[in-house]
Design an enzyme around this catalytic site. Structure first.
Site, PDB file in Angstrom:
ATOM      1  CD  GLU A 160      -9.677  -2.032  -0.999  1.00  0.00           C
ATOM      2  OE1 GLU A 160      -9.931  -2.805  -0.065  1.00  0.00           O
ATOM      3  OE2 GLU A 160      -8.874  -1.082  -0.893  1.00  0.00           O
TER       4      GLU A 160
ATOM      5  CG  ASP B 297      -5.033  -0.207  -0.267  1.00  0.00           C
ATOM      6  OD1 ASP B 297      -5.685  -1.251  -0.092  1.00  0.00           O
ATOM      7  OD2 ASP B 297      -4.759   0.590   0.642  1.00  0.00           O
TER       8      ASP B 297
END
Length: 499
Positions: free
Chosen positions: A248, A213
């Protein structure tokens, strides 16, 4: 002596043959290069204990759902203890959220999934913790806390980005995403070692990799970020050589290319937008040229890059909602990205035409097993705003309908699994004067396929350079063939094996 010579020669020939077979079949490729991933929000997927919240045992009982769909890898959105419904503010990196089960349940999931040749990767959220994490609770209590330097502090609110600094009695702390998600201080070597320790813990539990993330927000500096990810990836490969990491990097293709210097795989946000926009505009917006440009760009940073392709994820308006509810356009968009090179990720419910838009919880609504939502496994942790009772979208009815979005996804995924040209092969545009037609060739070794899409609702014709036999038609939707002519109906797709 002559006998020994022939035996030795035979062994050499067998060894060479085995190497050749391995090369031909692609066994030398990393497992994730031609995998098909499914992003699943555990809370919304399958409930095993009738509390209406999805759980790990529900996933175990639904492993055959993934297997039947030709999914061979799962990305689990955060499953660690957290005070929020979504889990992106972690309070304990070494346990399972009690609503989802136990560590023992998780280990059982990994075991059962691996028995079915399904890999498991976890969402790893390390840019920040929850404000309720014991580290932060200790850090705000005293200037001398051993966890004080796990976070980023200032005695007064800085002039730069003052709205990202929040006050506690012991000073101002930095939190990029939300006041209750304080950022970790990666300049502190203890933090970096703690993060490695967390990843090692889960690898030892059997996980096959991590979705990372907020990759570009670890530091406020791209170079430092990339150096950290190099360090992290190198460490994990020392523990598990075939570990898969996918980052990401929600940015343009140039920024994504930079992060390939530190990571083997990143999500391709620009390509997803290009596909969605081409389908929405009913004309090819230079999709293949853009893809080829991107791939060359990524290759400069990392010759072994793994392009993670997708349409939408848990932070974005769902595919069907992007198209005003159109199932035809949703199927077409799926048919495009699932026939492109790269490692595809399917967001749960995409394959049954679920809808959803902001705020985020309505992008993450319960997966619908039945249209009356009375399945044994049905979750109902939130009252759906889009995928409500009786709206006609549900797995049980779509499974029986050969023309459903579910069965179109299933057929495309079967082809992708069977024909390695679709996952590992080269891609070449087939020129056409009609901008509403998107056509390309996929080739690997002696295997060749032609993929043709009509992006328009108006019927059009595409001429092939060869006549087609019935057995060479691998997939056809809203189209007809007449010798070397392909008559393409609205939002149609045809996949043909090159004789």
């Amino acid at each position: 002596m002559r006998k020994k010579f022939f035996i030795k020669k035979a062994f050499v020939l067998i060894f060479i043959l085995l190497i050749f077979i391995t090369y031909i079949h692609g066994y030398n490729e990393p497992w994730y290069k031609d995998s098909i991933f499914y992003e699943v929000f555990v809370r919304s997927f399958a409930d095993s204990d009738e509390d209406k919240v999805g759980d790990i045992n529900g996933l175990i009982e639904k492993l055959d759902y993934f297997k039947n769909l030709n999914i061979n890898a799962l990305w689990l959105m955060p499953i660690f203890p957290s005070i929020s419904y979504h889990g992106y503010d972690v309070t304990d990196y070494y346990d399972i959220h009690p609503a989802y089960g136990t560590l023992e349940d998780f280990e059982n999931l990994v075991k059962k999934a691996h028995e079915k040749n399904i890999k498991i990767i976890l969402d790893l959220v390390i840019n920040h913790t929850s404000s309720r994490h014991p580290w932060f609770v200790s850090a705000i209590s005293s200037y001398t806390s051993p966890y004080r330097d796990y976070y980023i502090w200032s005695p007064k609110r800085p002039d730069k980005n003052p709205n990202l600094w929040y006050q506690k009695p012991t000073g101002y702390y930095y939190a990029l995403f939300w006041s209750e998600m304080p950022d970790l201080n990666f300049d502190n070597p203890k933090v970096r070692e703690e993060v490695k320790k967390i990843a090692k813990f889960w690898i030892e539990k059997g996980v096959d990799g991590f979705r990372l993330d907020a990759v570009k927000h670890i530091y406020d500096d791209d170079y430092k970020n990339i150096q950290w990810w190099k360090e992290f990836y190198s460490y994990l490969k020392g523990i598990k050589p075939d570990i898969y990491l996918v980052g990401e990097v929600w940015d343009n293709e140039y920024k994504i290319a930079e992060y390939y210097k530190g990571l083997p795989s990143n999500f391709n946000f620009p390509l997803a937008d290009k596909i969605i926009n081409s389908v929405a505009n009913q004309r090819d917006l230079g999709l293949i040229e853009f893809l080829q440009f991107e791939r060359e760009l990524f290759k400069e940073s990392n010759p072994n890059f793994i392009d993670a392709i997708f349409l939408r994820n848990h932070d974005q308006v769902r595919v069907r909602t992007s198209f005003g509810g159109s199932i035809d356009k949703s199927i077409l968009a799926g048919s495009i990205y699932l026939t492109l090179p790269g490692t595809p990720f399917i967001y749960y419910g995409e394959e049954i035409g679920m809808e959803g838009a902001k705020p985020d919880e309505y992008i993450r609504e319960p997966f619908k097993w039945t249209d009356d939502m009375k399945s044994k496994y049905q979750t109902y942790w939130i009252i759906p705003r889009y995928n409500f009772i009786g709206n006609g979208i549900a797995f049980d009815t779509e499974e029986k309908d050969p023309n459903s979005i579910y069965n179109h996804y299933k057929r495309i995924l079967e082809l992708r699994s069977k024909y390695k040209a679709l996952s590992l092969g080269s891609i070449e545009r087939i020129e056409t004067q009609d901008k509403s037609i998107l056509a390309y060739k996929r080739e690997l070794n002696n295997e060749g396929l032609i993929v043709i899409h009509n992006l328009n609702r108006v019927e059009t014709t595409f001429n092939l350079s060869f006549s087609v036999k019935n057995e060479d038609i691998l997939y056809i939707r809203n189209a007809k063939l007449n010798n070397n002519k392909v008559i393409l109906g609205s939002y149609s797709t045809v996949i043909i094996k090159i004789p």
